[in-house]
Design an enzyme around this catalytic site. Structure first.
Site, PDB file in Angstrom:
ATOM      1  N   ALA A   5      -3.579   3.722  -0.376  1.00 11.81           N
ATOM      2  CA  ALA A   5      -2.314   4.113  -1.021  1.00 11.81           C
ATOM      3  C   ALA A   5      -1.130   3.324  -0.479  1.00 11.81           C
ATOM      4  O   ALA A   5       0.003   3.782  -0.507  1.00 11.81           O
ATOM      5  CB  ALA A   5      -2.081   5.602  -0.839  1.00 11.81           C
ATOM      6  N   ALA A   6      -1.412   2.116   0.051  1.00 12.53           N
ATOM      7  CA  ALA A   6      -0.294   1.273   0.523  1.00 12.53           C
ATOM      8  C   ALA A   6      -0.012   0.212  -0.541  1.00 12.53           C
ATOM      9  O   ALA A   6      -0.222   0.450  -1.722  1.00 12.53           O
ATOM     10  CB  ALA A   6      -0.667   0.657   1.864  1.00 12.53           C
ATOM     11  N   GLY A   7       0.451  -0.928  -0.147  1.00 10.78           N
ATOM     12  CA  GLY A   7       0.691  -1.997  -1.120  1.00 10.78           C
ATOM     13  C   GLY A   7       2.134  -2.045  -1.549  1.00 10.78           C
ATOM     14  O   GLY A   7       2.940  -1.195  -1.186  1.00 10.78           O
ATOM     15  N   ARG A  11       4.534  -4.134  -9.591  1.00 14.57           N
ATOM     16  CA  ARG A  11       4.512  -4.028 -11.054  1.00 14.57           C
ATOM     17  C   ARG A  11       5.335  -2.848 -11.572  1.00 14.57           C
ATOM     18  O   ARG A  11       5.620  -2.762 -12.753  1.00 14.57           O
ATOM     19  CB  ARG A  11       3.056  -3.927 -11.549  1.00 14.57           C
ATOM     20  N   LYS A  18       4.671   3.263  -5.536  1.00 10.34           N
ATOM     21  CA  LYS A  18       4.253   3.920  -6.787  1.00 10.34           C
ATOM     22  C   LYS A  18       3.491   5.206  -6.542  1.00 10.34           C
ATOM     23  O   LYS A  18       3.561   6.132  -7.353  1.00 10.34           O
ATOM     24  CB  LYS A  18       3.426   2.968  -7.650  1.00 10.34           C
ATOM     25  N   GLY A 100      -5.005   5.532  -4.463  1.00 11.94           N
ATOM     26  CA  GLY A 100      -3.887   6.486  -4.557  1.00 11.94           C
ATOM     27  C   GLY A 100      -3.205   6.492  -5.898  1.00 11.94           C
ATOM     28  O   GLY A 100      -2.347   7.328  -6.160  1.00 11.94           O
ATOM     29  N   GLY A 136     -10.659  -4.724 -12.731  1.00 12.95           N
ATOM     30  CA  GLY A 136     -11.801  -5.551 -12.355  1.00 12.95           C
ATOM     31  C   GLY A 136     -12.933  -5.311 -13.345  1.00 12.95           C
ATOM     32  O   GLY A 136     -13.107  -4.198 -13.842  1.00 12.95           O
ATOM     33  N   TYR A 340      25.664  34.142 -12.635  1.00  6.97           N
ATOM     34  CA  TYR A 340      24.987  33.480 -11.513  1.00  6.97           C
ATOM     35  C   TYR A 340      24.614  34.544 -10.492  1.00  6.97           C
ATOM     36  O   TYR A 340      25.486  35.229  -9.938  1.00  6.97           O
ATOM     37  CB  TYR A 340      25.887  32.420 -10.843  1.00  6.97           C
ATOM     38  N   TYR A 361      28.045  32.094  -0.984  1.00  7.28           N
ATOM     39  CA  TYR A 361      28.211  31.009  -0.010  1.00  7.28           C
ATOM     40  C   TYR A 361      29.672  30.893   0.390  1.00  7.28           C
ATOM     41  O   TYR A 361      30.546  30.749  -0.469  1.00  7.28           O
ATOM     42  CB  TYR A 361      27.723  29.706  -0.655  1.00  7.28           C
TER      43      TYR A 361
HETATM   44  C1  UD1 Z   1      -7.929  -2.269  -8.243  1.00  3.15           C
HETATM   45  C2  UD1 Z   1      -9.282  -2.939  -8.131  1.00  3.15           C
HETATM   46  C3  UD1 Z   1      -9.808  -3.175  -9.541  1.00  3.15           C
HETATM   47  C4  UD1 Z   1      -9.885  -1.861 -10.290  1.00  3.15           C
HETATM   48  C5  UD1 Z   1      -8.541  -1.140 -10.289  1.00  3.15           C
HETATM   49  C6  UD1 Z   1      -8.706   0.249 -10.830  1.00  3.15           C
HETATM   50  C7  UD1 Z   1      -9.340  -4.342  -6.116  1.00  3.15           C
HETATM   51  C8  UD1 Z   1      -9.195  -5.705  -5.575  1.00  3.15           C
HETATM   52  N1  UD1 Z   1      -9.151  -4.196  -7.439  1.00  3.15           N
HETATM   53  O1  UD1 Z   1      -7.062  -3.183  -8.881  1.00  3.15           O
HETATM   54  O2  UD1 Z   1     -11.094  -3.777  -9.494  1.00  3.15           O
HETATM   55  O3  UD1 Z   1     -10.316  -2.103 -11.638  1.00  3.15           O
HETATM   56  O4  UD1 Z   1      -8.025  -1.039  -8.946  1.00  3.15           O
HETATM   57  O5  UD1 Z   1      -7.469   0.881 -11.001  1.00  3.15           O
HETATM   58  O6  UD1 Z   1      -9.673  -3.446  -5.379  1.00  3.15           O
HETATM   59  N2  UD1 Z   1      -3.532  -0.877  -1.840  1.00  3.15           N
HETATM   60  C9  UD1 Z   1      -3.388  -0.815  -0.473  1.00  3.15           C
HETATM   61  N3  UD1 Z   1      -3.133  -1.953   0.217  1.00  3.15           N
HETATM   62  C10 UD1 Z   1      -3.069  -3.181  -0.372  1.00  3.15           C
HETATM   63  C11 UD1 Z   1      -3.218  -3.235  -1.768  1.00  3.15           C
HETATM   64  C12 UD1 Z   1      -3.446  -2.076  -2.477  1.00  3.15           C
HETATM   65  O7  UD1 Z   1      -3.477   0.261   0.129  1.00  3.15           O
HETATM   66  O8  UD1 Z   1      -2.860  -4.181   0.340  1.00  3.15           O
HETATM   67  C13 UD1 Z   1      -3.753   0.380  -2.588  1.00  3.15           C
HETATM   68  C14 UD1 Z   1      -2.663   0.676  -3.628  1.00  3.15           C
HETATM   69  O9  UD1 Z   1      -1.725   1.632  -3.168  1.00  3.15           O
HETATM   70  C15 UD1 Z   1      -3.444   1.253  -4.813  1.00  3.15           C
HETATM   71  C16 UD1 Z   1      -4.877   0.783  -4.585  1.00  3.15           C
HETATM   72  O10 UD1 Z   1      -4.956   0.235  -3.302  1.00  3.15           O
HETATM   73  O11 UD1 Z   1      -3.380   2.676  -4.827  1.00  3.15           O
HETATM   74  C17 UD1 Z   1      -5.294  -0.277  -5.608  1.00  3.15           C
HETATM   75  O12 UD1 Z   1      -4.393  -1.361  -5.511  1.00  3.15           O
HETATM   76  P1  UD1 Z   1      -3.804  -2.041  -6.820  1.00  3.15           P
HETATM   77  O13 UD1 Z   1      -2.922  -3.143  -6.406  1.00  3.15           O
HETATM   78  O14 UD1 Z   1      -3.262  -1.015  -7.723  1.00  3.15           O
HETATM   79  O15 UD1 Z   1      -5.150  -2.640  -7.409  1.00  3.15           O
HETATM   80  P2  UD1 Z   1      -5.451  -3.029  -8.918  1.00  3.15           P
HETATM   81  O16 UD1 Z   1      -4.894  -4.375  -9.192  1.00  3.15           O
HETATM   82  O17 UD1 Z   1      -5.066  -1.953  -9.819  1.00  3.15           O
HETATM   83 CA    CA Z   2      -4.035   0.014  -9.575  1.00  3.33          CA
END
Ligand code: UD1
Ligand code: CA
Length: 446
Positions: A5-7, A11, A18, A100, A136, A340, A361
């Site tokens: 749930a990082a990143g 987008r 997000k 996440g 993917g 109120y 208050y």
């Molecule tokens: C990912 C999958 C994809 C799949 C899709 C489904 C990978 C490489 N791709 O793509 O195959 O079809 O989810 O929704 O796994 N996150 C981190 N750290 C990071 C990057 C991401 O914790 O460095 C977390 C994000 O918070 C997110 C999850 O991983 O909740 C997926 O990352 P996201 O960038 O959304 O991957 P997708 O491009 O959607």
């Molecule tokens: Ca995603």
């Protein structure tokens, strides 16, 4: 159980991560977390960015902060280190990975994965969404999963595959330990992809689930789609539980709204978190409710704002243009117009007239107004709290009540009315009346 749930959430086009965006009234990651807890009990690990770590500090989850996001493979590697440090036995167990950003996941969705995963070191859940863009793709030969190719790296032929990766994986701990160090960054994005583990597994299996449960949220448009789908799910659930929604598409639920048989919801009503509606409750149009309990046969609205800590007793009525907060009303009590009522304890059979205000208050702290059973409050009265009004007392209309009132007493505090005859040339008799002749009106002298 691991939740990624990082990143960067780039987008989304917004600064907040997000996974903190709400779906049906709570951060989307919290729904995933609930499901992880059901399966993983206390061994749930979540990889988060620093802002998510702060926002979810109160949640019961082991967080690992990923300072510099370098892809899902990198995020999982951090979690795996932590898991093996804390619990080396996990090497001989299965680890499930959730994302996440899949707010529509339900607790039954993981059972298909667990059923299909025992013979292989790695298995995934696939889906067939109407638009595969961004997901993917599962490359399958002779029913065997060979690899997952990410959308950004896929050739045109690979892009035509409609079987997509949901993001959910289940793998042996031992396999994960061996394979994770072998991941290499994508030449296209520079990220480590967790999905590359498929290539490294001797055998990988897949099963399929309904895409409407696994949709990933990467953009604001997808967030809106997820909210819409979740609302439809919650409306269907309310209907199954015996509620009647007159205009279901304009009723907005929270993930935890509790409804009961005989509940009727009129058009355009929003439920925030923590609302409990007992049987035969009616909510009229344009009302907003949160953290409140409305007991059987009571009614709310139209145009009411019911805030945290409101409890309305059986057969009670809170009517139009009302705001309540931290106020309990006993059985058969009513406040039907333009008031109120905050920080109040109200007994049974209390009638509150139009335009009544509890001044709760004083700029420093909140004070309580207590109205005992059978109290009658005349319109446009003001209670300067703290105030206690005893049983069956009456408050005369327009009173400003600054002192507590004994039971069975009439309390009045308003200036006495005067009658002053007007002189013939008084300006009060010479008001211009629209549409009337120019001549002044009144008994002017000859
Ligand atoms: C990912 C999958 C994809 C799949 C899709 C489904 C990978 C490489 N791709 O793509 O195959 O079809 O989810 O929704 O796994 N996150 C981190 N750290 C990071 C990057 C991401 O914790 O460095 C977390 C994000 O918070 C997110 C999850 O991983 O909740 C997926 O990352 P996201 O960038 O959304 O991957 P997708 O491009 O959607
Ligand atoms: Ca995603």
């Amino acid at each position: 159980m691991v939740i990624l749930a990082a990143g960067k959430s780039s987008r989304m086009g917004l600064k907040t991560s997000k996974v903190l965006f709400p779906v049906a009234g709570r951060p989307m990651v919290c729904g995933v977390l609930d499901i992880a807890h059901e399966y993983g009990k206390n061994s749930v690990y979540m990889v988060v960015s620093p802002d998510v770590n702060d926002a979810l500090a109160a949640e019961n989850v082991h967080t690992i902060v990923q300072q510099d996001p370098r892809g899902t493979g990198h995020a999982f590697a951090l979690a795996l280190d932590e898991i093996m440090n804390k619990d080396p036995h996990m090497a001989s167990k299965k680890i499930i990975v959730l994302l996440g950003d899949m707010p529509l996941l339900t607790s039954s969705d993981l059972s298909i994965l667990l059923a299909s995963s025992h013979n292989a070191p790695l298995s995934v859940i696939g889906m067939r969404p109407p638009c595969a863009e961004g997901y993917g793709r599962l490359c399958v030969q002779n029913d065997r999963l060979i690899r997952i190719v990410e959308s950004k790296d896929a050739t045109d032929a690979e892009k035509s595959i409609d079987l997509c990766h949901t993001g959910i994986m289940c793998m042996d701990g031992e396999f994960a330990q061996k394979a994770i160090p072998q991941l290499v960054p994508s030449p296209v994005t520079g990220e480590l992809y967790l999905t590359d583990l498929v290539r490294l597994a001797q055998r990988a299996t897949y099963c399929q689930g309904p895409w409407t449960h696994f949709m990933g949220v990467n953009t604001r448009q997808e967030l809106m789609q997820a909210e819409r789908a979740m609302q439809e799910r919650l409306r269907a659930k309310a209907f199954d539980q015996g509620a009647y929604l007159i205009s279901p598409e304009t009723t907005f639920f929270s993930y935890d709204t509790v409804v009961s048989p005989g509940v009727v919801v009129h058009p355009m009503v929003c439920f925030g978190p923590g609302v409990v509606l007992d049987s035969d409750v009616t909510i009229y149009s344009n009302s907003v409710l949160e953290h409140c309990s409305i007991q059987h046969n009571a009614s709310i609205g139209p145009f009411a704002r019911i805030r945290a800590g409101t409890v309305l007793g059986p057969f009670g009525q809170i009517g139009n243009f009302m705001e309540t907060k931290n106020a309990t009303f006993g059985a058969y009590s009513q406040a039907k117009h333009l008031s109120y009522i905050g920080d109040a304890v109200i007994g049974d059979h209390v009638n509150i007239g139009a335009g009544v205000i509890t001044c709760n208050y004083d700029g420093h702290s909140k004070k309580i107004t207590q109205l005992d059973d059978g109290v009658f409050v005349g319109s446009h009265s003001i209670f300067i709290a703290p105030i206690h009004v005893g049983k069956n007392a009456t408050i005369g209309a327009g009173s400003v009540i600054t002192k507590s009132v004994e039971c069975e007493t009439l309390a009045l505090s308003r200036a006495e009315q005067k009658a002053i005859p007007l002189r013939a040339n008084s300006r009060h008799l010479n008001r211009v009346k629209k549409g009337a002749p120019e001549a002044p009106v009144g008994n002017l002298p000859e």
